[in-house]
Design an enzyme around this catalytic site. Sequence first.
Site, mmCIF file in Angstrom:
data_model
loop_
_atom_site.group_PDB
_atom_site.id
_atom_site.type_symbol
_atom_site.label_atom_id
_atom_site.label_comp_id
_atom_site.label_asym_id
_atom_site.label_seq_id
_atom_site.Cartn_x
_atom_site.Cartn_y
_atom_site.Cartn_z
ATOM 1 N N ASP A 66 3.076 -2.546 1.861
ATOM 2 C CA ASP A 66 4.635 -2.638 2.016
ATOM 3 C C ASP A 66 4.979 -2.543 0.273
ATOM 4 O OD1 ASP A 66 7.226 -3.280 2.364
ATOM 5 O OD2 ASP A 66 6.966 -5.413 2.068
ATOM 6 N N LYS A 68 7.456 -0.149 -0.709
ATOM 7 C CA LYS A 68 8.933 0.301 -0.709
ATOM 8 C C LYS A 68 9.124 1.105 -1.560
ATOM 9 C CE LYS A 68 10.264 -4.640 0.520
ATOM 10 N NZ LYS A 68 8.900 -5.435 0.472
ATOM 11 N N HIS A 70 10.980 3.817 -3.795
ATOM 12 C CA HIS A 70 12.419 4.522 -3.974
ATOM 13 C C HIS A 70 12.519 5.014 -5.215
ATOM 14 C CE1 HIS A 70 16.735 2.469 -3.892
ATOM 15 N NE2 HIS A 70 16.555 3.667 -4.041
ATOM 16 N N ILE A 72 12.670 9.535 -7.105
ATOM 17 C CA ILE A 72 13.170 10.684 -6.605
ATOM 18 C C ILE A 72 12.130 11.419 -5.781
ATOM 19 C CG2 ILE A 72 14.203 11.135 -8.944
ATOM 20 C CD1 ILE A 72 11.864 12.589 -9.799
ATOM 21 N N PRO A 73 12.737 12.278 -4.716
ATOM 22 C CA PRO A 73 11.802 12.751 -3.791
ATOM 23 C C PRO A 73 10.347 13.243 -4.028
ATOM 24 C CG PRO A 73 14.097 13.510 -3.363
ATOM 25 C CD PRO A 73 14.085 12.889 -4.857
#
EC number: 4.1.1.23
Length: 236
Positions: A66, A68, A70, A72-73
């Site tokens: 976990d 998460k 977040h 840039i692609p």
Amino acid sequence: MLYTNNYNIPKIIIALDFYNKKEAMTLVDLLDPSVFYLKIGKEMFTILGFKFVKELHKLGFNVFLDLKFHDIPNTVFNATKAAADLGIWMLSVHASGGKNMLLSAKKALKSFKKPPLLIAVTMLTSLKEKDLKEIGIKISLKDYILILSKLSNDCGLDGIVCPGNQAKKIKSLYGDKYKIITPGIRLSSDSSFDQKHIITPKEAKEFQIDYIVIGRSITTSKNPIKKLNLIIESMR
């Protein structure tokens, strides 16, 4: 233990919310890997790294990483691929990273024969509606979660992390294959800690949640197995 996976109740993910390996392993050694899943978050992964994940795998546990993601692609693509290389069972990204980021995370898993479940976090359970307004989000918390749930489903993700009271609605929209993972599970006698969206284990079953994440209710308990049995019994 009273619990087997044959019961028609939400499956239990134990969040290893510890600051050192010794404390974590004291709990892990009490758990049956055929029944319980383990979650490693930013704290433990930062302290112990990928070697700890592999150690839990050797013990037979399925691990939810976990972290998460977040970003840039391209960064999320590479991070997702690196995480999947560890052989984890489940991985989280932030739905608010947007369509391109979510698609990049999904694309990173295409080369894996058995990829981890890719789960989008819609909203941190420590947030309330006033917190959304402070960062310029003017719609209701409920609508915000529904928008991000749709985005995550449209991008081909396997499910979401969301407050329990939204689960039934989301299940009705996207079906049983779209998994719902809910933290903030507490017995009525437990402290809420910093969670703002709390439900009981019994409510989790009623809300058709697939996986419940239980952390400090277990990790701070003097008798974690007794507490787990109470949680399980409350859902039967």
